[in-house]
Scaffold this active site. Sequence first.
Site, PDB file in Angstrom:
ATOM      1  N   CYS A   6     -38.405 -45.374 -50.022  1.00 10.18           N
ATOM      2  CA  CYS A   6     -39.455 -44.635 -50.723  1.00 10.18           C
ATOM      3  C   CYS A   6     -40.760 -45.441 -50.831  1.00 10.18           C
ATOM      4  O   CYS A   6     -40.814 -46.471 -51.497  1.00 10.18           O
ATOM      5  CB  CYS A   6     -38.951 -44.249 -52.117  1.00 10.18           C
ATOM      6  SG  CYS A   6     -40.158 -43.309 -53.035  1.00 10.18           S
ATOM      7  N   CYS A  46     -35.481 -43.317 -60.557  1.00 10.03           N
ATOM      8  CA  CYS A  46     -35.449 -44.046 -59.278  1.00 10.03           C
ATOM      9  C   CYS A  46     -34.254 -45.001 -59.206  1.00 10.03           C
ATOM     10  O   CYS A  46     -33.737 -45.272 -58.120  1.00 10.03           O
ATOM     11  CB  CYS A  46     -36.751 -44.802 -59.075  1.00 10.03           C
ATOM     12  SG  CYS A  46     -38.175 -43.703 -59.020  1.00 10.03           S
ATOM     13  N   CYS A  66     -35.251 -37.050 -58.535  1.00 13.28           N
ATOM     14  CA  CYS A  66     -36.691 -37.207 -58.271  1.00 13.28           C
ATOM     15  C   CYS A  66     -37.431 -36.065 -58.987  1.00 13.28           C
ATOM     16  O   CYS A  66     -38.095 -35.241 -58.373  1.00 13.28           O
ATOM     17  CB  CYS A  66     -36.931 -37.169 -56.759  1.00 13.28           C
ATOM     18  SG  CYS A  66     -38.562 -37.764 -56.300  1.00 13.28           S
ATOM     19  N   ASP A 125     -39.080 -26.306 -50.438  1.00 17.87           N
ATOM     20  CA  ASP A 125     -39.392 -25.640 -51.713  1.00 17.87           C
ATOM     21  C   ASP A 125     -40.085 -26.676 -52.607  1.00 17.87           C
ATOM     22  O   ASP A 125     -40.413 -27.780 -52.142  1.00 17.87           O
ATOM     23  CB  ASP A 125     -38.132 -25.047 -52.363  1.00 17.87           C
ATOM     24  CG  ASP A 125     -37.212 -26.120 -52.927  1.00 17.87           C
ATOM     25  OD1 ASP A 125     -37.391 -27.317 -52.595  1.00 17.87           O
ATOM     26  OD2 ASP A 125     -36.311 -25.775 -53.714  1.00 17.87           O
ATOM     27  N   GLU A 130     -30.825 -17.640 -54.201  1.00 16.95           N
ATOM     28  CA  GLU A 130     -32.162 -18.144 -53.857  1.00 16.95           C
ATOM     29  C   GLU A 130     -33.251 -17.236 -54.420  1.00 16.95           C
ATOM     30  O   GLU A 130     -34.282 -17.706 -54.874  1.00 16.95           O
ATOM     31  CB  GLU A 130     -32.316 -18.278 -52.333  1.00 16.95           C
ATOM     32  CG  GLU A 130     -31.474 -19.383 -51.720  1.00 16.95           C
ATOM     33  CD  GLU A 130     -31.778 -20.762 -52.303  1.00 16.95           C
ATOM     34  OE1 GLU A 130     -32.891 -20.976 -52.791  1.00 16.95           O
ATOM     35  OE2 GLU A 130     -30.876 -21.619 -52.276  1.00 16.95           O
ATOM     36  N   TYR A 170     -38.812 -20.079 -46.601  1.00 17.27           N
ATOM     37  CA  TYR A 170     -37.912 -20.902 -47.407  1.00 17.27           C
ATOM     38  C   TYR A 170     -36.545 -20.228 -47.551  1.00 17.27           C
ATOM     39  O   TYR A 170     -35.498 -20.834 -47.274  1.00 17.27           O
ATOM     40  CB  TYR A 170     -38.509 -21.202 -48.802  1.00 17.27           C
ATOM     41  CG  TYR A 170     -37.413 -21.696 -49.703  1.00 17.27           C
ATOM     42  CD1 TYR A 170     -36.909 -22.975 -49.533  1.00 17.27           C
ATOM     43  CD2 TYR A 170     -36.809 -20.853 -50.634  1.00 17.27           C
ATOM     44  CE1 TYR A 170     -35.834 -23.417 -50.288  1.00 17.27           C
ATOM     45  CE2 TYR A 170     -35.736 -21.274 -51.388  1.00 17.27           C
ATOM     46  CZ  TYR A 170     -35.255 -22.560 -51.212  1.00 17.27           C
ATOM     47  OH  TYR A 170     -34.180 -22.985 -51.945  1.00 17.27           O
ATOM     48  N   CYS A 173     -31.509 -43.362 -57.397  1.00 21.26           N
ATOM     49  CA  CYS A 173     -31.881 -42.639 -56.170  1.00 21.26           C
ATOM     50  C   CYS A 173     -31.283 -43.296 -54.928  1.00 21.26           C
ATOM     51  O   CYS A 173     -31.472 -44.503 -54.702  1.00 21.26           O
ATOM     52  CB  CYS A 173     -33.400 -42.603 -56.057  1.00 21.26           C
ATOM     53  SG  CYS A 173     -33.941 -41.749 -54.573  1.00 21.26           S
TER      54      CYS A 173
HETATM   55  S1  SF4 Z   1     -37.177 -43.692 -55.358  1.00 16.94           S
HETATM   56 FE1  SF4 Z   1     -38.697 -42.267 -54.543  1.00 16.94          FE
HETATM   57  S2  SF4 Z   1     -37.515 -40.510 -53.830  1.00 16.94           S
HETATM   58 FE2  SF4 Z   1     -36.190 -41.716 -55.158  1.00 16.94          FE
HETATM   59  S3  SF4 Z   1     -36.398 -40.802 -57.209  1.00 16.94           S
HETATM   60 FE3  SF4 Z   1     -37.884 -42.480 -57.056  1.00 16.94          FE
HETATM   61  S4  SF4 Z   1     -39.751 -41.499 -56.336  1.00 16.94           S
HETATM   62 FE4  SF4 Z   1     -38.106 -40.066 -55.913  1.00 16.94          FE
END
Ligand code: SF4
Length: 389
Positions: free
Chosen positions: A247, A238, A231, A171, A72, A153, A241
Amino acid sequence: MLKKLSGWFQRQKRVLPWREALGSDSLTVPANLESKRRSKTPSSGQGSGANGAKLNPPIGAHRHPYRVWLSEMMLQQTQVVTVIPYFHRFLELFPTIEDLASAKEEDVMKAWAGLGYYSRARNLQKGAKHIVSQGKFPQSLEEWLEVPGVGPYTAGAVCSLSLGQYVPLVDGNVERVFSRLFCLSRKTLGEKQYRDEQWRLAKLAISKAEKLGLSAGDVNEGWMELGATVCTTKNPVCGLCPLQKNCTAFREERVTAFPEKKPKPEKIFLEEKVIALLDKKRRKVLLEDSTHRQWRKGLWDFPEALPVEFSTTANGRARKASNVALTESILKSKHVVTNHQISRETRVIFTEKRMIDSKGFAWVSLDHPERPLGAPSRKIIKLILERFF
Ligand code: SF4
């Protein structure tokens, strides 16, 4: 959402050296420290830490705190790919926290040289001395926060990733994910409230993770991994994701609007003038211990003025009758440290007289300097080798 995040992290996490479990490599775990740590962690994986904090099931909770803490510290402001070889080398040189605590500062700086932000290395050693003096690794967030150089953190990371405690962390990666998931605007909220909101969400998430019986490490590291690999700052993916349905920014097609940029701190321009006394025949230069300087404490650097025995005039130029030749050459280089833009002018002066080291100065080989050097002095050595050899 947290179940999706935790499951995604378990499937998709990158293989990184600091993610290896305890006992899976050559890192020696000090018997006294480790046995005390184990005695705080019930074999069933459930129970309480020293401060009553709940410990989660053993998934991901067996990383050694020394490795997590070291990684870290190294990863602050530095990319994973840069850190990996330093992490391995550092552990080869200082396999236990006791080795780090008792090492010479110069050796620690040498192992860190090139990673930048050298106060991290000094703090790491101060922290190691503190922990060794306590006879055990800190067992709670509060105890980790007492370690020099450890902020909220880092304390959150070590406690959740190593001890499995349900404590929050935020972070840059987590901040980016939260700001997009919830369309958090720093302009609307103001900087302080924006920060507070990030930590509030992190606390809420980790306490929900505990109720759901998810691993604290998987959830906290899941946020960080999502920010680092999916992200991302530019071109978030996305489509891959796991949290796309949750989101807000994605739903509202405002992904690139978040996180809003922080106002940039004003640039500060600095000029440095140093001297490279070069013994071309022996491929050596004179370096100075820069402990007394404002920057790069603990490293060695080219001197700002020659030591008296080199008979320089008031303006630092070499005198004809001295040990140094009059032939001089100027090298120019630039360096950026946070918002500081540093222009460095290096006057190269040639000498042939064999000289010995004097207090605070040392003649070092251009090919193997064997002193801890920062990026600016490495750059000058490179320029000297290119220009004069
Ligand atoms: S859907 Fe939202 S959280 Fe997922 S990568 Fe895209 S912007 Fe980031």
